[in-house]
Write a protein that holds these residues in place. Structure first.
Motif, PDB file in Angstrom:
ATOM      1  N   ASP A   1       0.864  -1.183   0.000  1.00  0.00           N
ATOM      2  CA  ASP A   1       0.000   0.000   0.000  1.00  0.00           C
ATOM      3  C   ASP A   1       0.903   1.236   0.000  1.00  0.00           C
ATOM      4  O   ASP A   1       2.123   1.113   0.122  1.00  0.00           O
ATOM      5  N   MET A   2       0.284   2.393  -0.135  1.00  0.00           N
ATOM      6  CA  MET A   2       1.018   3.644   0.031  1.00  0.00           C
ATOM      7  C   MET A   2       0.688   4.208   1.407  1.00  0.00           C
ATOM      8  O   MET A   2      -0.481   4.544   1.667  1.00  0.00           O
ATOM      9  N   PRO A   3       1.681   4.353   2.282  1.00  0.00           N
ATOM     10  CA  PRO A   3       1.404   4.868   3.628  1.00  0.00           C
ATOM     11  C   PRO A   3       0.758   6.254   3.609  1.00  0.00           C
ATOM     12  O   PRO A   3      -0.066   6.564   4.468  1.00  0.00           O
ATOM     13  N   SER A   4       1.117   7.079   2.647  1.00  0.00           N
ATOM     14  CA  SER A   4       0.604   8.451   2.633  1.00  0.00           C
ATOM     15  C   SER A   4      -0.846   8.532   2.173  1.00  0.00           C
ATOM     16  O   SER A   4      -1.492   9.569   2.312  1.00  0.00           O
ATOM     17  N   MET A   5      -1.332   7.445   1.616  1.00  0.00           N
ATOM     18  CA  MET A   5      -2.750   7.417   1.209  1.00  0.00           C
ATOM     19  C   MET A   5      -3.300   6.017   1.479  1.00  0.00           C
ATOM     20  O   MET A   5      -3.791   5.345   0.581  1.00  0.00           O
ATOM     21  N   ARG A   6      -3.153   5.654   2.761  1.00  0.00           N
ATOM     22  CA  ARG A   6      -3.427   4.282   3.174  1.00  0.00           C
ATOM     23  C   ARG A   6      -4.825   3.834   2.759  1.00  0.00           C
ATOM     24  O   ARG A   6      -5.801   4.547   2.926  1.00  0.00           O
TER      25      ARG A   6
ATOM     26  N   ALA B   1      -5.736   3.292  -0.303  1.00  0.00           N
ATOM     27  CA  ALA B   1      -6.044   3.627  -1.693  1.00  0.00           C
ATOM     28  C   ALA B   1      -5.587   2.532  -2.663  1.00  0.00           C
ATOM     29  O   ALA B   1      -6.208   2.305  -3.695  1.00  0.00           O
ATOM     30  N   HIS B   2      -4.473   1.875  -2.318  1.00  0.00           N
ATOM     31  CA  HIS B   2      -3.952   0.823  -3.211  1.00  0.00           C
ATOM     32  C   HIS B   2      -3.689  -0.462  -2.442  1.00  0.00           C
ATOM     33  O   HIS B   2      -2.776  -1.218  -2.770  1.00  0.00           O
ATOM     34  N   ASP B   3      -4.432  -0.652  -1.386  1.00  0.00           N
ATOM     35  CA  ASP B   3      -4.224  -1.808  -0.504  1.00  0.00           C
ATOM     36  C   ASP B   3      -4.386  -3.113  -1.274  1.00  0.00           C
ATOM     37  O   ASP B   3      -5.429  -3.367  -1.869  1.00  0.00           O
TER      38      ASP B   3
END
Ligand SMILES: [Cu+2]
Length: 160
Positions: free
Chosen positions: A103-108, A110-112
């Motif tokens: 995932d992207m930590p900065s937009m948790r 969103a792409h999990d």
């Protein structure tokens, strides 16, 4: 209904009390409970410790270590995360289950990717495809289990 349960419980207690001196195991101890007791506030998230750099040994207790690497420097698209697992003597082993979650930590969220199981190739490498769909900060959270019991959690962070 509640009342009858209560009186049942009371009867049970009386019965317990009458045998209490014979029983070494106190009621309500860990081993006496069926394991269904809700164990208080357990809502805190599990901790994923930051892992050593790619190619360095990451120890799981004193029994195993592993080394992780990507098949290539991660960029947009699919990279393969490779984990080689060893016992403490340096012999390759595959007796743990590993899952990864990217995932992207900065937009948790969103792409999990969700929890995805690594698959073993015939060399015994653990492999996980990681799909990088936008530039920025990324992570893969790793969970190691033995016989269904989590024994280690670690985190790989990288930028694309
Ligand atoms: Cu994103």
């Amino acid at each position: 209904m509640k009342q009858s349960i209560k009186s049942l419980a009371v009867t049970g207690l009386v019965l317990l009390a009458s045998t209490a001196f014979a029983a070494a195991q106190p009621a309500g101890s860990c081993c006496g409970s069926p394991g269904l007791t809700p164990s208080g506030p357990q809502s805190q998230e599990p901790v994923f410790q930051d892992l050593a750099k790619s190619g360095k040994k990451c120890w799981i207790g004193e029994v195993n270590y592993f080394i992780w690497e990507f098949d290539k420097t991660p960029k947009m698209g699919t990279s393969i995360l490779i984990i080689k697992l060893f016992d403490k003597d340096g012999t390759r082993v595959t007796d743990l289950q590993i899952t990864g979650r990217s995932d992207m930590p900065s937009m948790r969220g969103a792409h999990d990717s969700g929890e995805v199981a690594f698959k073993n190739n015939k060399t015994g490498d653990y492999l996980l495809p990681v799909n990088v769909v936008m530039p920025g900060d990324w992570e893969v959270r790793l969970t190691f289990s033995r016989n269904g019991i989590v024994i280690f959690r670690g985190r790989i962070a990288f930028d694309v």
